[in-house]
Design a protein around this motif. Sequence first.
Motif: not given
Length: 213
Positions: A176-196
């Motif tokens: 769950r800690e790693a999933v939390t990190q991914l969410i923070l990474d998406i918030v930091s760079d949303p364009n990289k993850y848009r519509k995925t």
Amino acid sequence: MMKIIILGAAGQIARMLTTRLIQESDAELVLYARNATNRLKNPDENRVKIVDGDFNEEAKLVEAMKDADFIYLNDMNSLEATEAIVKAAEQAEQPFLIGATILGIYDEVAGPFGKWNARMVGQTGTNRHKRSAQIVEKSGLDYSLLRLTWLYNEVGNLNYMITQKGEPFIGAQVSREAVTQLILDIVSDPNKYRKTSLGVSEPNTDFAKPSFY
């Protein structure tokens, strides 16, 4: 200032996300959950608002989402709730939706682990999550769906790997800690993850079933 709505804020990943956002950002947070005022303690009254609400209360959701940049949805098990959340987000400022769902909704999990997972989750559960994902994918929102493999807790383990929609899903577990990190990474760079739609697992866990089963 960034504003983030956490729907299902009493969940384990949601709580971890709240803690890290308070510690590592200046974001304004709305913590939304059933009986939230009884279940959650406000970690920073200057930045955090706690809202008691059901996922099906569209008007309350619209109000909570006002001026939001991101929504994290901790559970997509209910088709009706996902539909209400998407409608509310489309009425609001169309924030970026990060939704936690499950692996297997595209029949993307092969081999022994795929068979074990299908047996454990059941077709009914998979179909519910698949239909909820379709609601998000067909919406006008920017989004990132997180198809999570089997979850466990391990403090400090932030290791995750992702696969894209259409690629085979590999990995029987993720913290769950790693999933939390991914969410923070998406918030930091949303364009990289848009519509995925991202398959989320831990590297080197190509097991027949999770190690904790």
